[in-house]
Design an enzyme around this catalytic site. Structure first.
Site, mmCIF file in Angstrom:
data_model
loop_
_atom_site.group_PDB
_atom_site.id
_atom_site.type_symbol
_atom_site.label_atom_id
_atom_site.label_comp_id
_atom_site.label_asym_id
_atom_site.label_seq_id
_atom_site.Cartn_x
_atom_site.Cartn_y
_atom_site.Cartn_z
ATOM 1 N N CYS A 170 -2.576 4.863 8.167
ATOM 2 C CA CYS A 170 -2.432 4.349 9.531
ATOM 3 C C CYS A 170 -1.112 4.808 10.142
ATOM 4 O O CYS A 170 -1.065 5.269 11.270
ATOM 5 C CB CYS A 170 -2.491 2.840 9.529
ATOM 6 S SG CYS A 170 -3.896 2.246 8.615
ATOM 7 N N ASN A 214 0.801 -1.224 0.000
ATOM 8 C CA ASN A 214 0.000 0.000 0.000
ATOM 9 C C ASN A 214 0.835 1.275 0.000
ATOM 10 O O ASN A 214 0.359 2.326 -0.403
ATOM 11 C CB ASN A 214 -0.955 0.004 1.197
ATOM 12 C CG ASN A 214 -0.287 -0.393 2.488
ATOM 13 O OD1 ASN A 214 0.245 -1.495 2.612
ATOM 14 N ND2 ASN A 214 -0.299 0.498 3.460
ATOM 15 N N SER A 243 -11.172 -5.387 0.097
ATOM 16 C CA SER A 243 -11.924 -4.304 0.748
ATOM 17 C C SER A 243 -12.490 -3.353 -0.300
ATOM 18 O O SER A 243 -11.744 -2.833 -1.140
ATOM 19 C CB SER A 243 -10.986 -3.547 1.686
ATOM 20 O OG SER A 243 -11.656 -2.482 2.293
ATOM 21 N N ALA A 244 -13.816 -3.112 -0.238
ATOM 22 C CA ALA A 244 -14.504 -2.388 -1.311
ATOM 23 C C ALA A 244 -14.049 -0.945 -1.497
ATOM 24 O O ALA A 244 -14.016 -0.437 -2.620
ATOM 25 C CB ALA A 244 -16.013 -2.417 -1.044
ATOM 26 N N HIS A 245 -13.684 -0.272 -0.397
ATOM 27 C CA HIS A 245 -13.429 1.170 -0.553
ATOM 28 C C HIS A 245 -12.099 1.473 -1.230
ATOM 29 O O HIS A 245 -11.767 2.627 -1.505
ATOM 30 C CB HIS A 245 -13.543 1.917 0.785
ATOM 31 C CG HIS A 245 -12.404 1.737 1.748
ATOM 32 N ND1 HIS A 245 -11.464 2.728 1.958
ATOM 33 C CD2 HIS A 245 -12.063 0.716 2.558
ATOM 34 C CE1 HIS A 245 -10.597 2.302 2.878
ATOM 35 N NE2 HIS A 245 -10.936 1.093 3.258
ATOM 36 N N GLN A 294 -4.880 -3.958 -2.074
ATOM 37 C CA GLN A 294 -4.463 -2.949 -3.043
ATOM 38 C C GLN A 294 -4.433 -3.486 -4.477
ATOM 39 O O GLN A 294 -4.208 -2.731 -5.412
ATOM 40 C CB GLN A 294 -3.072 -2.403 -2.670
ATOM 41 C CG GLN A 294 -3.038 -1.636 -1.363
ATOM 42 C CD GLN A 294 -3.791 -0.309 -1.427
ATOM 43 O OE1 GLN A 294 -4.108 0.209 -2.506
ATOM 44 N NE2 GLN A 294 -4.087 0.257 -0.278
ATOM 45 N N THR A 296 -26.280 -8.804 10.971
ATOM 46 C CA THR A 296 -27.081 -8.652 9.750
ATOM 47 C C THR A 296 -26.199 -8.201 8.593
ATOM 48 O O THR A 296 -25.465 -7.220 8.712
ATOM 49 C CB THR A 296 -28.203 -7.616 9.988
ATOM 50 O OG1 THR A 296 -28.948 -8.048 11.129
ATOM 51 C CG2 THR A 296 -29.119 -7.481 8.785
HETATM 52 N N1 PLP Z 1 -4.600 -3.987 3.998
HETATM 53 C C1 PLP Z 1 -4.028 -3.115 3.144
HETATM 54 C C2 PLP Z 1 -2.917 -3.585 2.246
HETATM 55 C C3 PLP Z 1 -4.456 -1.796 3.107
HETATM 56 O O1 PLP Z 1 -3.898 -0.944 2.246
HETATM 57 C C4 PLP Z 1 -5.499 -1.382 3.979
HETATM 58 C C5 PLP Z 1 -5.932 0.018 4.008
HETATM 59 O O2 PLP Z 1 -5.134 0.927 3.799
HETATM 60 C C6 PLP Z 1 -6.073 -2.327 4.836
HETATM 61 C C7 PLP Z 1 -5.588 -3.627 4.819
HETATM 62 C C8 PLP Z 1 -7.204 -1.979 5.763
HETATM 63 O O3 PLP Z 1 -8.368 -1.849 4.998
HETATM 64 P P1 PLP Z 1 -9.803 -1.498 5.628
HETATM 65 O O4 PLP Z 1 -9.860 -0.022 5.679
HETATM 66 O O5 PLP Z 1 -10.786 -2.081 4.659
HETATM 67 O O6 PLP Z 1 -9.901 -2.148 6.953
#
Ligand code: PLP
Length: 364
Positions: A322, A149, A196-198, A177, A235
């Protein structure tokens, strides 16, 4: 001008996905576990999403797909569940550049039984170090992300998956990613797989985890009702799950031309290097995600650059969201051997599917 260059942190919902999400929220808001026809419609939508995703991943058994609240939850489930099933004394091996949502649950559940797989200075997992770990330790699970990431560097997950198969070791890949940016390929043949959708134009707070065939217990997933084959209570957020699948369908129908997109990013880097020759592009000589450029600027703290760029309408990052929130140097850069000084000068720039050559040029 589109000044958003922080797509590895999150993406806005694609406009057509937003529309789909709104429509599904209005039409199929019923609880899929209820017993009247409207609820059956929600249940049908949910199972169709599961079947589509299984098919997309090349997985025969749709029940291997568990919908979660995102990659963090999926990754947590992997380490708590594998620990609970752990044959006495075995260990896990994770790469040193994993996202904190892999590193922290690995440490929490496996404590001192975590082996860190080092990376080379370009940020690629060191395969010979992994082989040494597998030879010298009893390993139960290897977890290596598909693409990093922060650097965007693609990891040799195909080779690792193969090595794990030969050694009879389970493999997990956090492909958060990768999805939506590159073809899914053989990722679905991992025992465990996170998405992860977002990160690909879908809604926030929804994701998935591929679990091993025949898995009938997930320790650490939230317990409660019998949803998701009793694997994860709560749910199901059907409109969000449906919108996540819709985003993947959109990207499958119109995949990004990653070579062309990478050329635009490369052109940006070439332009920067012409202007400021002391700039260093991290991972330049290895394969990277087409949208990501991690640079080390020769002077001024990265926060100063970030602020000035924000004033000019460009959103970039100093590392993963993070890490930057904590104000600590990134463990990814540290494991790549960057000096403390260099770590304070890193900018992570991550374009989007609709970032144009002009946008990159504007940023340059
Ligand atoms: N794993 C990776 C490689 C990521 O880049 C991220 C978010 O930056 C996550 C996990 C965490 O994703 P989520 O926000 O869906 O918990």
């Amino acid at each position: 001008m589109n000044g958003y260059f922080d797509s590895n942190a999150t993406t806005p919902m694609f406009p057509e996905v937003r529309k789909h999400f709104a429509e599904k929220s209005a039409a199929i808001w019923h609880n899929p576990s209820s017993l009247y026809p409207e609820a059956a419609e929600a249940k049908r939508e949910l199972e169709e999403c599961r079947e589509w995703l299984a098919d997309f991943l090349g997985v025969e058994e749709p029940s291997r797909v568990v919908f979660t609240s995102g990659a963090t939850e999926s990754n947590n489930i992997v380490f708590s569940s594998t620990q609970a099933l752990n044959p006495q004394g075995k260990r896990v091996a994770i790469s040193a550049i994993e996202h904190p949502s892999v590193i922290e649950p690995a440490k929490r559940h496996w404590r001192s039984s975590v082996e860190m797989i080092p990376v080379d200075p370009e940020g690629r997992v060191d395969l010979s170090a992994l082989k040494t770990i597998l030879e010298s330790r009893e390993i139960s699970l290897v977890s290596v992300m598909a693409a990093n990431n922060e650097t965007g560097v693609l990891q040799p997950w195909e080779e690792i998956r193969e090595i794990c198969g030969l050694e009879g070791v389970s493999f997990h890949s956090d492909a958060t990613q990768w999805f939506g940016k590159l073809p899914v390929g053989e990722l679905g043949s991992s025992e465990w797989l996170t998405g992860s959708a977002h990160k690909f134009g879908g809604p926030k707070g929804v994701g998935f985890l591929l679990v091993p065939d025949g898995c009938d217990d997930l320790t650490g997933a939230q317990t409660g009702g019998p949803q998701e084959r009793k694997l994860r209570g709560g749910t199901e957020n059907v409109p969000a799950i449906s919108a996540m699948i819709y985003a993947l369908k959109q990207l499958e129908a119109q995949p990004p031309d990653h070579d062309a997109k990478a050329r635009e990013r490369d052109q940006f880097e070439a332009q920067l290097l012409t202007e400021i020759s002391e700039i260093r592009v991290v991972g330049k000589s290895v394969e990277r995600l087409w949208n990501t450029s991690m640079i080390i600027v020769p002077k001024h703290n990265n926060l100063k650059w970030l602020t000035r760029l924000a004033d000019l309408g460009f959103q970039v990052s100093t590392g993963s969201a993070c890490s930057s929130g904590r104000g600590n140097p990134s463990h990814v850069m540290e494991s790549m051997g960057l000096s403390f000084r260099e770590m304070g000068r890193v900018l992570r720039i991550s374009g989007s599917w609709d970032t144009s050559a002009e946008d990159w040029e504007g940023l340059a």
